[in-house]
Write a protein that holds these residues in place. Structure first.
Motif, mmCIF file in Angstrom:
data_model
loop_
_atom_site.group_PDB
_atom_site.id
_atom_site.type_symbol
_atom_site.label_atom_id
_atom_site.label_comp_id
_atom_site.label_asym_id
_atom_site.label_seq_id
_atom_site.Cartn_x
_atom_site.Cartn_y
_atom_site.Cartn_z
ATOM 1 N N LYS A 1 -10.897 10.491 7.636
ATOM 2 C CA LYS A 1 -10.038 11.358 8.205
ATOM 3 C C LYS A 1 -8.592 10.522 8.566
ATOM 4 N N MET A 2 -8.765 9.201 8.279
ATOM 5 C CA MET A 2 -7.420 8.228 8.587
ATOM 6 C C MET A 2 -6.518 8.312 7.452
ATOM 7 N N LEU A 3 -5.058 8.221 7.882
ATOM 8 C CA LEU A 3 -4.132 7.835 6.892
ATOM 9 C C LEU A 3 -4.402 6.804 5.904
ATOM 10 N N THR A 4 -4.163 7.081 4.746
ATOM 11 C CA THR A 4 -4.528 6.323 3.584
ATOM 12 C C THR A 4 -3.541 5.085 3.279
ATOM 13 N N SER A 5 -2.674 4.833 3.820
ATOM 14 C CA SER A 5 -1.595 3.786 3.610
ATOM 15 C C SER A 5 -2.152 2.613 3.650
ATOM 16 N N ALA A 6 -1.864 1.842 2.576
ATOM 17 C CA ALA A 6 -2.367 0.431 2.409
ATOM 18 C C ALA A 6 -1.649 -0.387 3.302
ATOM 19 N N ARG A 7 -0.576 -0.090 4.018
ATOM 20 C CA ARG A 7 0.276 -0.990 5.042
ATOM 21 C C ARG A 7 -0.718 -0.806 6.142
ATOM 22 N N ILE A 8 -1.207 0.264 6.706
ATOM 23 C CA ILE A 8 -2.014 0.373 7.709
ATOM 24 C C ILE A 8 -3.629 -0.392 7.605
ATOM 25 N N ALA A 9 -3.902 -0.270 6.533
ATOM 26 C CA ALA A 9 -5.159 -1.076 6.016
ATOM 27 C C ALA A 9 -4.864 -2.652 6.308
ATOM 28 N N PHE B 1 13.035 0.023 -4.516
ATOM 29 C CA PHE B 1 12.370 -0.877 -3.562
ATOM 30 C C PHE B 1 10.835 -0.684 -3.743
ATOM 31 N N THR B 2 10.180 -1.646 -3.427
ATOM 32 C CA THR B 2 8.513 -1.748 -3.672
ATOM 33 C C THR B 2 8.001 -1.567 -2.300
ATOM 34 N N PHE B 3 8.798 -1.844 -1.287
ATOM 35 C CA PHE B 3 8.356 -1.976 0.056
ATOM 36 C C PHE B 3 7.285 -3.107 0.239
ATOM 37 N N ASP B 4 7.812 -4.128 -0.263
ATOM 38 C CA ASP B 4 6.929 -5.464 -0.348
ATOM 39 C C ASP B 4 7.561 -6.365 0.555
ATOM 40 N N ARG B 5 8.716 -6.034 1.464
ATOM 41 C CA ARG B 5 8.916 -6.924 2.557
ATOM 42 C C ARG B 5 9.301 -6.123 3.749
ATOM 43 N N PHE B 6 9.257 -7.052 4.977
ATOM 44 C CA PHE B 6 9.192 -6.255 6.046
ATOM 45 C C PHE B 6 10.598 -6.123 6.646
ATOM 46 N N GLY B 7 10.837 -5.185 7.624
ATOM 47 C CA GLY B 7 12.349 -5.360 8.076
ATOM 48 C C GLY B 7 12.698 -6.500 9.317
ATOM 49 N N VAL B 8 13.565 -6.340 9.822
ATOM 50 C CA VAL B 8 14.102 -7.180 10.768
ATOM 51 C C VAL B 8 13.227 -7.174 12.071
ATOM 52 N N ARG B 9 13.071 -8.440 12.947
ATOM 53 C CA ARG B 9 12.309 -8.306 14.088
ATOM 54 C C ARG B 9 12.703 -7.418 14.952
ATOM 55 N N ALA C 1 2.372 -4.723 2.442
ATOM 56 C CA ALA C 1 1.450 -3.982 1.489
ATOM 57 C C ALA C 1 2.546 -2.836 1.351
ATOM 58 N N SER C 2 2.669 -2.243 0.024
ATOM 59 C CA SER C 2 3.269 -1.057 -0.458
ATOM 60 C C SER C 2 2.418 0.049 -0.086
ATOM 61 N N PRO C 3 2.732 0.938 0.614
ATOM 62 C CA PRO C 3 1.745 1.929 1.438
ATOM 63 C C PRO C 3 0.995 2.783 0.345
#
Length: 485
Positions: free
Chosen positions: A395-403, A344-352, A331-333
């Motif tokens: 009150k929580m961070l609004t990042s879609a990645r966290i959601a 980069f749209t942050f649509d893929r994860f990094g390395v393990r 998820a793009s945050p």
């Protein structure tokens, strides 16, 4: 509904620049003991996804053209002139040396070779050796294929086997330290894909989990294993510069453990510059092992141990080899990240990277993966903290990645806390001295430039005088930060 009611303290330590395979790839090899006792979720494959001796990388870019570099014939994965198989141990605790590349473009080549990124690449994770040779000019590029075995890393290997390790935990972005640590703390890198030549903290000035904890009245502290250099977490985020009393020294952490007065959330930093124990290549991993052993001793002997969850992870892979291709579908945050730098749209994860969870509520020999379609990444910690502390949405961070991130709730599944304290052996060797005459690495440079910004100095002018690590040490001596309590 709150999760993990048996936990009162969460402690996280993040080391530097090592892939899962580099640290944990040879754990749980067939025919060795111990073996995993459970896989979570129970429906997931019953095989630890570590290294196999058949894994390889090509040593010449001609491989990607379907030809042998030596004979101009069709390439063969078994051709010794064309490929190099993964080794069964590292040659030195300072491998790989020199430091591999870790910027976004370099990682892209490591993962996709000469192709553009795609969900179904032709040569997944086949660019590590060639990238190491091109980026460093190293005479032995195959050193990138020499991970550590459990005997070389007795501390983290024993902790993983005695508690839980994930073989499907990815860093948040296929790039460097600052963006990945920012995801760990904030669920976003504010659109940044690299540290930057001269990182400016105001480019990373986003609301983070420490702001959230402050707002909801939860106790938090950050301890660093150095007195001279300011904590990286502190200099990264200008909105943390006012919280002097939350930043302490590692000796304070040990004292707080001994008294049982741990904060609800604790973040631990190694030393990055002076006698570094962060495991950043080519820093000696034995120093990092000693740091982890000291943390284990402090936490496991604390009166707070029965109510504590300890997490060990690494910010990113740092260019070291891993055989699992990072998934797409992240998820793009936020709007700043879609797109961010370099399109980069942050649509893929990094390395393990390694993720070890340690608690008396965890069954020994646990191997865990995400219980959802979204894999674990650094934002899983933030999702876990959110649900553990019942942080309200407003009150929580609004990042879609966290959601979208799964929590660690499933891993602490014992009905009663364990009463055994595993015997975790200390490292058998002494760490090698780290030379200070060498050029500082990217994270060391970033600490200098960020502290310069914090002090109101011109970071570009300061960096012109930082030619080696001794220069960096002199800068911090001449420009002290607030002394830890």
């Amino acid at each position: 509904m709150a999760i993990l009611p048996q936990v009162k303290h969460v402690v996280v330590v993040m080391l530097e620049n090592r892939s899962f395979d580099d640290i944990c790839g040879w754990l749980y090899q067939p025919g060795t003991t111990p073996q995993p006792s459970q896989f979570l979720p129970p429906s997931s494959p019953k095989e630890y996804d570590g290294l196999k001796s058949t894994y390889f990388n090509p040593v010449n870019a001609q491989y990607f053209k379907g030809q042998s570099a030596e004979t101009d014939q069709a390439a063969s994965p078994t051709d010794p002139d064309e490929t190099f198989q993964v080794a069964d141990h590292a040659a030195s605790p300072t491998d790989p040396n020199p430091d591999p590349e870790e910027t976004f473009s370099n990682v892209t080549y490591q993962l996709f070779g000469p192709e553009k990124p795609s969900a179904n690449p032709t040569w997944p994770n086949m660019g590590f050796v060639i990238n190491y040779a091109n980026a460093t000019g190293h005479k032995s590029p195959v050193d990138i294929m020499k991970p550590f075995n459990p005997a070389q890393l007795p501390v983290i290997s024993s902790l993983a086997a005695n508690f839980a390790v994930s073989d499907r935990y990815f860093c948040s972005i296929p790039s460097q330290t600052w963006p990945n640590r920012s995801f760990m703390h904030a669920g976003t890198s504010n659109g940044n894909v690299n540290n930057g030549d001269i990182p400016n903290p105001f480019d990373w000035d986003v609301r983070n989990i420490f702001n959230v904890l402050e707002d909801v009245g939860a106790d938090w502290r950050i301890y660093s294993d150095t007195e001279l250099v300011p904590p990286l977490t502190r200099v990264m985020f200008p909105n943390l510069w006012v919280y002097d009393d939350h930043f302490l020294h590692f000796d304070d952490f040990k004292q707080d453990c001994a008294s049982g007065k741990l904060a609800q959330y604790t973040f631990l930093e190694p030393s990055f510059v002076v006698d570094p124990n962060d495991e950043h290549p080519p820093h000696d991993v034995v120093a990092g092992e000693k740091f982890l052993h000291d943390i284990w001793q402090a936490v496991s002997q604390s009166p707070a141990w029965p109510e504590t969850l300890l997490m060990i992870t690494y910010d990113e892979h740092g260019g070291t080899y891993d055989h699992v291709h990072p998934p797409f579908g992240a998820a793009s945050p936020d709007a700043k990240s879609n797109p961010g730098q370099e399109g980069f749209t942050f649509d893929r994860f990094g390395v393990r990277v390694p993720c070890i969870l340690i608690s008396p509520w965890i069954q020994a020999g646990t191997v865990f993966r995400s219980p959802t379609a979204t894999p674990y990444d650094h934002t899983s910690l933030l999702a876990t903290l959110r649900d553990w502390l019942s942080i309200p949405k407003d009150k929580m961070l609004t990042s879609a990645r966290i959601a979208a991130a799964p929590t660690f709730e499933q891993v602490l599944n014992l009905q009663q806390a364990r009463t055994d304290i595993p015997n975790i052996p200390p490292p058998a060797a002494e760490a090698k001295h780290t030379d200070t005459f060498k050029e500082p690495n990217s994270i060391q440079k970033s600490l200098v430039s960020a502290h310069a910004v914090q002090l109101g100095k011109d970071p570009a002018a300061i960096m012109k005088g930082i030619q080696n690590r001794e220069d960096a040490i002199h800068f911090f001596k001449a420009n002290p930060w607030t002394t830890p309590h």
